[in-house]
Design a protein around this motif. Sequence first.
Motif, PDB file in Angstrom:
ATOM      1  N   GLN A 202     -48.571 -68.402  38.605  1.00 16.40           N
ATOM      2  CA  GLN A 202     -48.846 -66.970  38.800  1.00 16.40           C
ATOM      3  C   GLN A 202     -49.757 -66.437  37.694  1.00 16.40           C
ATOM      4  O   GLN A 202     -50.689 -65.667  37.953  1.00 16.40           O
ATOM      5  N   VAL A 203     -49.481 -66.858  36.463  1.00 14.32           N
ATOM      6  CA  VAL A 203     -50.317 -66.437  35.335  1.00 14.32           C
ATOM      7  C   VAL A 203     -51.738 -66.972  35.500  1.00 14.32           C
ATOM      8  O   VAL A 203     -52.730 -66.253  35.292  1.00 14.32           O
ATOM      9  N   VAL A 204     -51.834 -68.242  35.871  1.00 12.81           N
ATOM     10  CA  VAL A 204     -53.152 -68.848  36.057  1.00 12.81           C
ATOM     11  C   VAL A 204     -53.920 -68.127  37.156  1.00 12.81           C
ATOM     12  O   VAL A 204     -55.135 -67.890  37.041  1.00 12.81           O
ATOM     13  N   SER A 205     -53.231 -67.761  38.235  1.00 13.44           N
ATOM     14  CA  SER A 205     -53.898 -67.039  39.326  1.00 13.44           C
ATOM     15  C   SER A 205     -54.478 -65.708  38.842  1.00 13.44           C
ATOM     16  O   SER A 205     -55.623 -65.354  39.180  1.00 13.44           O
ATOM     17  N   LEU A 206     -53.708 -65.000  38.018  1.00 13.50           N
ATOM     18  CA  LEU A 206     -54.202 -63.736  37.466  1.00 13.50           C
ATOM     19  C   LEU A 206     -55.404 -63.967  36.550  1.00 13.50           C
ATOM     20  O   LEU A 206     -56.412 -63.239  36.616  1.00 13.50           O
ATOM     21  N   LEU A 211     -61.403 -64.362  35.431  1.00 14.47           N
ATOM     22  CA  LEU A 211     -62.572 -65.222  35.211  1.00 14.47           C
ATOM     23  C   LEU A 211     -63.629 -64.984  36.286  1.00 14.47           C
ATOM     24  O   LEU A 211     -64.830 -64.886  35.979  1.00 14.47           O
ATOM     25  N   ASP A 212     -63.199 -64.877  37.540  1.00 20.34           N
ATOM     26  CA  ASP A 212     -64.154 -64.619  38.622  1.00 20.34           C
ATOM     27  C   ASP A 212     -64.845 -63.270  38.430  1.00 20.34           C
ATOM     28  O   ASP A 212     -66.077 -63.145  38.614  1.00 20.34           O
ATOM     29  N   GLU A 236     -57.669 -72.399  31.167  1.00 18.30           N
ATOM     30  CA  GLU A 236     -57.390 -73.807  30.858  1.00 18.30           C
ATOM     31  C   GLU A 236     -56.187 -73.950  29.923  1.00 18.30           C
ATOM     32  O   GLU A 236     -55.421 -74.915  30.017  1.00 18.30           O
ATOM     33  N   THR A 237     -56.017 -72.988  29.019  1.00 18.99           N
ATOM     34  CA  THR A 237     -54.860 -73.046  28.120  1.00 18.99           C
ATOM     35  C   THR A 237     -53.560 -72.931  28.906  1.00 18.99           C
ATOM     36  O   THR A 237     -52.585 -73.651  28.639  1.00 18.99           O
ATOM     37  N   SER A 238     -53.530 -72.044  29.866  1.00 24.06           N
ATOM     38  CA  SER A 238     -52.322 -71.896  30.689  1.00 24.06           C
ATOM     39  C   SER A 238     -52.086 -73.138  31.541  1.00 24.06           C
ATOM     40  O   SER A 238     -50.955 -73.612  31.685  1.00 24.06           O
ATOM     41  N   LYS A 239     -53.170 -73.681  32.116  1.00 24.63           N
ATOM     42  CA  LYS A 239     -53.018 -74.884  32.942  1.00 24.63           C
ATOM     43  C   LYS A 239     -52.517 -76.074  32.129  1.00 24.63           C
ATOM     44  O   LYS A 239     -51.862 -76.982  32.676  1.00 24.63           O
ATOM     45  N   ALA A 240     -52.808 -76.088  30.838  1.00 30.44           N
ATOM     46  CA  ALA A 240     -52.428 -77.234  29.996  1.00 30.44           C
ATOM     47  C   ALA A 240     -50.917 -77.425  29.908  1.00 30.44           C
ATOM     48  O   ALA A 240     -50.443 -78.529  29.616  1.00 30.44           O
ATOM     49  N   SER A 241     -50.157 -76.378  30.153  1.00 28.98           N
ATOM     50  CA  SER A 241     -48.703 -76.504  30.068  1.00 28.98           C
ATOM     51  C   SER A 241     -48.082 -77.086  31.339  1.00 28.98           C
ATOM     52  O   SER A 241     -46.923 -77.509  31.336  1.00 28.98           O
ATOM     53  N   LEU A 242     -48.830 -77.132  32.432  1.00 33.98           N
ATOM     54  CA  LEU A 242     -48.270 -77.589  33.708  1.00 33.98           C
ATOM     55  C   LEU A 242     -47.861 -79.066  33.709  1.00 33.98           C
ATOM     56  O   LEU A 242     -46.790 -79.398  34.237  1.00 33.98           O
ATOM     57  N   GLN A 441     -53.681 -59.769  28.940  1.00 33.18           N
ATOM     58  CA  GLN A 441     -53.300 -60.839  29.854  1.00 33.18           C
ATOM     59  C   GLN A 441     -52.670 -62.020  29.107  1.00 33.18           C
ATOM     60  O   GLN A 441     -51.751 -62.674  29.609  1.00 33.18           O
ATOM     61  N   GLY A 442     -53.154 -62.292  27.903  1.00 32.85           N
ATOM     62  CA  GLY A 442     -52.537 -63.354  27.092  1.00 32.85           C
ATOM     63  C   GLY A 442     -51.111 -63.012  26.725  1.00 32.85           C
ATOM     64  O   GLY A 442     -50.222 -63.875  26.755  1.00 32.85           O
ATOM     65  N   ALA A 443     -50.862 -61.745  26.390  1.00 30.03           N
ATOM     66  CA  ALA A 443     -49.504 -61.319  26.076  1.00 30.03           C
ATOM     67  C   ALA A 443     -48.614 -61.421  27.299  1.00 30.03           C
ATOM     68  O   ALA A 443     -47.429 -61.816  27.212  1.00 30.03           O
ATOM     69  N   LEU A 444     -49.159 -61.097  28.479  1.00 29.85           N
ATOM     70  CA  LEU A 444     -48.390 -61.211  29.712  1.00 29.85           C
ATOM     71  C   LEU A 444     -48.042 -62.666  30.000  1.00 29.85           C
ATOM     72  O   LEU A 444     -46.899 -62.987  30.367  1.00 29.85           O
ATOM     73  N   ALA A 445     -49.024 -63.548  29.835  1.00 34.25           N
ATOM     74  CA  ALA A 445     -48.776 -64.973  30.079  1.00 34.25           C
ATOM     75  C   ALA A 445     -47.686 -65.494  29.152  1.00 34.25           C
ATOM     76  O   ALA A 445     -46.755 -66.183  29.582  1.00 34.25           O
ATOM     77  N   SER A 446     -47.786 -65.150  27.879  1.00 34.99           N
ATOM     78  CA  SER A 446     -46.792 -65.616  26.915  1.00 34.99           C
ATOM     79  C   SER A 446     -45.407 -65.065  27.233  1.00 34.99           C
ATOM     80  O   SER A 446     -44.403 -65.792  27.168  1.00 34.99           O
TER      81      SER A 446
END
Length: 490
Positions: A202-206, A211-212, A236-242, A441-446
């Motif tokens: 969900q975070v990556v989608s946001l 990015l788009d 990419e940072t968010s995807k790295a945790s998957l 958005q970084g704070a939301l992801a975290s």
Amino acid sequence: MVPRKLGACSALGALALALAGCSTAGPDYRPPEAAVANLPGAQGNFDSAEGDAFSQAPLPDHWWRLYDDPRLDALVEEALAANADLRVAEANLERAQAAVREAAGAEGLGVELGAQATAERNYSLRSAQTSLPGVITSQLGLSFNYPLDLKGKLKRGIEASIADREAVEAARDAVRISVAAATARAYASVCAANYQIATVEQVVSLQEKTLDATTRLQKGGRGTAFDVSRARTAVETSKASLPGFYARRKAGLYLLATLTGKPPADYPRQVADCSALPSLREAMPVGDGAAMIRRRPDIREAERRIAGDTARIGVQMADLYPSVSIAGGLMGFNQLRNLPKEESLSFGLGPLLSWNFPYRAEVRARIDGAEAQVKADIAQFDATVLEALRGTEEALDTYARDREQAQALGRAADSAATSASQAGKLFRYGRSDFLSLLDAQGALASARVSHAAAQAALIDDQISVFLALGGGWQQAGDTTSGEMPEVSSD
């Protein structure tokens, strides 16, 4: 046929009658009165079980059913039926039961049958051609021995073996608890991994939407390549945790296969898509310290060790007295010396006495050693109770604190979502820069990832509490197995 009669020893008979009125050697077992388990602080409510997260209701035997999850119920039952470690524990219990039967068999009548045949022929030393007639002798004997056990050595030995069997049974129950908890924990880890994967996606989608939008702004001349690279870095940072979550999910599935007695490749496919975290439908029932002490198999095992070693004191003390048994036998004798044939039959019956009188110092030393072992067992029993109480309090407190943390992280995630939404609006209307949007958005992801991890940790904490409380060893329809004698301070 010439009968031969063995006379009974009247002195031994009188001694047997005198000893028959003596009490069983050694102390009768009583639960330790000064045990830690009898202290009020050990039997009352748990200090850490406060607040709306806990209930003083008794812990149900099959605690995993509190999650109301049919897949979890099926996995636990399958593990309890097929787990290899549990099969080892069951085999150990069968061996202990065999030891009880062996000890009980020593009280019965012992019968021995023996047969012997010999042939003898003497030759002259001067001439090998001259010889004496040969002699063929055969014997057939039947003897029996019945121990009187006047000082209860055999009785104490049976008591010790029964207590040992009950200790092994408690150890088996402890394995059942561990298997149930490990199965629930592995299932929860699979669900938690899927839940965290969904959160990150969900975070990556946001972030990909940002990015788009940034890429379009750059093409329209309103953005910069630097803004695009920073947006791509966040994605990419968010995807790295998957990959880590995928690995954790697969590890949980492999563990479930092992726990249910299957090769890892045969992991339960129906569990792989579990995405909802197991959830308690009500406050966690924990009962009190007294119920936990009665329930915990390791405490029951420690208490049964005291009982078994107390009985072994009597086994050693019985060696201070004579050992008396009733013995008899029937012996047939046949001798053929050319002719005529000689036969005889003999029969004997009477008491047998054995006494290690010259070694009384050695027996006393063994008694002292047995008494010291009981003292050590009582100390170990107290240590086991204290450790169980400490572990339970720690598990309860950890769950309560982690629950508070998860609630705070949930509020933080909600707040971060509001901030990210506001930052997006401000950026689109040109009232805020791109860096502020990325920060929001970084704070939301975290916050979302941390909240998901905290919720997953809560399930693990709950299972730790159930494990510490000692629930889950009871089998279907079992209401008495493994009950520890009441520990009383009377």
